[in-house]
Design an enzyme around this catalytic site. Structure first.
Site, short mmCIF file in Angstrom:
data_model
loop_
_atom_site.label_atom_id
_atom_site.label_comp_id
_atom_site.label_asym_id
_atom_site.label_seq_id
_atom_site.Cartn_x
_atom_site.Cartn_y
_atom_site.Cartn_z
N ASN A 22 0.42 0.93 5.93
CA ASN A 22 1.07 0.09 4.93
C ASN A 22 1.82 -1.00 5.68
OD1 ASN A 22 4.08 0.44 2.91
ND2 ASN A 22 2.45 -1.03 2.72
N GLY A 23 1.56 -2.25 5.32
CA GLY A 23 2.25 -3.35 5.99
C GLY A 23 1.26 -4.44 6.34
N CYS A 52 0.85 -1.18 0.00
CA CYS A 52 0.00 0.00 0.00
C CYS A 52 0.89 1.23 0.00
CB CYS A 52 -0.86 0.05 1.25
SG CYS A 52 -1.99 -1.35 1.38
N GLY A 64 -0.49 0.47 -5.06
CA GLY A 64 -1.78 -0.17 -4.82
C GLY A 64 -2.85 0.43 -5.69
N TYR A 103 11.42 -4.48 -6.70
CA TYR A 103 10.24 -4.33 -7.54
C TYR A 103 9.31 -3.19 -7.18
CZ TYR A 103 5.62 -5.36 -9.44
OH TYR A 103 4.41 -5.26 -10.06
#
Ligand code: AMP
Length: 510
Positions: A102-103, A2, A28, A259
């Protein structure tokens, strides 16, 4: 994965948050949300789909205020199709708090149980972020009995959150009438940067998942939020920071460099672009050392992530670098599509081969990673269909063999191409004449060389070592089972949204 963003400014922040989320869109694409704070009122809009689909002019107009947070969602827990799980989340007590994360938390089930039984809080979704918000709200409540809300109370609450919560988390939150709060997990697995802008409205602070958001919004990168550190910015711009966790080795997620992150971002002091150049160089080294007789005519990247990797690999091996594949930039990331059938089709929608770059040639295709192998198999076939004689395939990351529990959407072990296969078998599976994987040590060196202060990394999907030390085989089996059952099904109707104007009553924060 995210993307998150949070800002306190001297002027309206709706456009700034929208622009920031667009810059973070690569992190995202399933859902997006913004909350702004105007006095003691929150204004929220969130919905399924890309940022440009979720927000209409009428939604933007209602996002009033000079502070706010935003989120773009890539589902790792819960379900993509559930609009109720789009972030940010809201709780009305204490004061009114909204939070975006995020996570991924690794003890969500225990926390949820404890929330219900001890803290008497109800969690209404499957999202670990709603759990995190409620833990924070509960701990903050405990800190402020009979006291004025202040930075101390917030930092103490975050210390307690860090004790209770396990996993990876980079967080932005707003407390109604007070300001912005941000914090990062004790291992610093997920990224979070802090920037400032000194202008006519005074100093404005912006926190975001990646520095590219700061660049594009005219903010200067000040530094990364440290692992275990928390930041509070009051509505008037006064900022404080404090370490809120016991020291743990800093282990940023190496997959950000491979990535996820944009190449123009700097994460934990390492330029993502530079790490990718170094990955290419090291992959070139390996080819020269181990396969000196490989008959390669040209090196061809699989756009976009592997471009700098392939470029540097080609330079290192003194081979021509050619653009054999052209990407339709208006098609989303193929990994986002649910179900193998959709995915297969979308690779060809997204990439097309330039015949002359393949006809009668031995090509080395370069990608950042091979996960399920669906993309690679399709691309190798496209190269053959375009007339390539031999097709070799190089991956800038080592074999992906283990699930990720810290916020990267990785398939189950059974779906990972490298599980239980040798490199020769992998080559056969994707139809290549040979496959070359980066060694794990070389990947680690690539990021270390871009910032010598980074010595260790979260790289469990390659080596099965989970840095938080709490991941058991039972846990992995459980998440793999749950994943099989609730594979995200993307909502067909993009652009659906929900508005929420939370008018938090004027209240005395004393
Ligand atoms: P595949 O081997 O078909 O599963 O696809 C691998 C490709 O998808 C890689 O080359 C990356 O570009 C991209 N990719 C790798 N990991 C992820 C991930 N966790 N989420 C989204 N895309 C990914």
């Amino acid at each position: 994965m995210c993307g998150i963003i949070g800002v306190v400014s001297g002027s309206p922040v709706n456009q700034l948050l929208y622009d920031g989320l667009q810059v973070l869109q690569h992190r995202g694409q399933d859902a997006a949300g913004i909350v702004t704070a105007n006095g003691n009122s929150f204004h929220m809009h969130k919905g399924s789909g890309m940022v440009r689909d979720v927000f209409r002019t009428r939604n933007m107009r209602s996002l009033l205020g000079q502070a706010g947070i935003g989120h773009v969602r890539y589902p790792t827990a819960g379900s993509a199709s559930n609009l109720a799980e789009a972030q940010p989340f809201y709780v009305n007590s204490p004061y009114g708090i909204v939070l975006a994360h995020n996570g991924n938390l690794t003890n969500t089930a225990e926390l949820k149980e404890a929330m219900f039984r001890q803290d008497l809080r109800h969690i209404n979704t499957n999202s670990d972020s709603e759990v995190l918000l409620n833990v924070f709200a509960h701990e903050l409540q405990k800190q402020i009995y009979g006291r004025e809300l202040c930075e101390d109370a917030i930092f103490n609450a975050i210390i307690e959150v860090n004790k209770r919560v396990r996993g990876a988390y980079a967080v932005v939150a707003l407390i109604a009438g007070f300001g912005l709060v941000a914090f990062r997990d004790p291992y610093g697995i997920r990224p979070l940067v802090m920037g400032r802008h000194d202008g006519p409205n005074g100093t404005e602070y912006l926190l975001a998942s990646e520095s590219v958001a700061l660049d594009c919004l005219g903010f200067r990168l000040e530094r990364d939020v440290l692992p275990g550190e928390a930041v509070v910015v009051r509505m008037d711009g006064a900022r404080s920071t404090r370490m809120c966790a016991e020291y743990q080795p800093h282990t940023p997620c190496i997959f950000e460099y491979v990535y996820f992150a944009r190449p123009d971002s700097i994460i934990d002091g390492a330029s993502v672009y530079q790490t990718r150049l170094l990955m290419g160089e090291k992959l070139g080294d390996k080819i020269r050392r181990q396969m000196p007789d490989l008959d390669i005519d040209t090196v061809i990247p699989i756009p976009d992530t592997s471009m700098p990797i392939a470029l540097q690999l080609a330079k290192h091996l003194d081979l021509p670098f050619r653009m054999g594949f052209i990407k339709n930039r208006y098609v989303g990331r193929t990994f986002i599509m649910p179900g193998q059938a959709t995915r297969k089709k979308s690779v060809r929608q997204k990439l097309n081969a330039i015949g002359s770059e393949f006809a009668g040639k031995n090509v080395l295709l370069v990608d950042d990673s091979i996960v399920r192998g669906t993309t690679s198999r399709e691309i190798v076939q496209m190269a053959r269909d375009a007339g390539a004689k031999k097709v070799y395939f190089a991956s800038a990351a080592p074999e992906v063999r283990y699930p990720n529990v810290y916020g990267i959407d990785m398939p189950t072990r059974a779906e990972l191409l490298a599980t239980g296969r040798t490199v020769e078998e992998i080559a056969r599976e994707i139809g290549a004449d040979g496959v070359i994987y980066q060694d794990l040590g070389a990947l680690r060196d690539a990021v270390h060389e871009a910032n010598n202060a980074l010595n260790d990394f979260e790289m469990s999907c390659f080596d099965g070592r989970y840095v938080t030390g709490d991941i058991t085989d039972e846990y992995l089996a459980e998440i793999e089972g749950a994943r099989g059952e609730s594979k995200p099904q993307r909502e067909e109707a993009l652009g659906g949204g929900a508005d929420l104007n939370l008018n938090v009553a004027e209240q005395n924060l004393m």
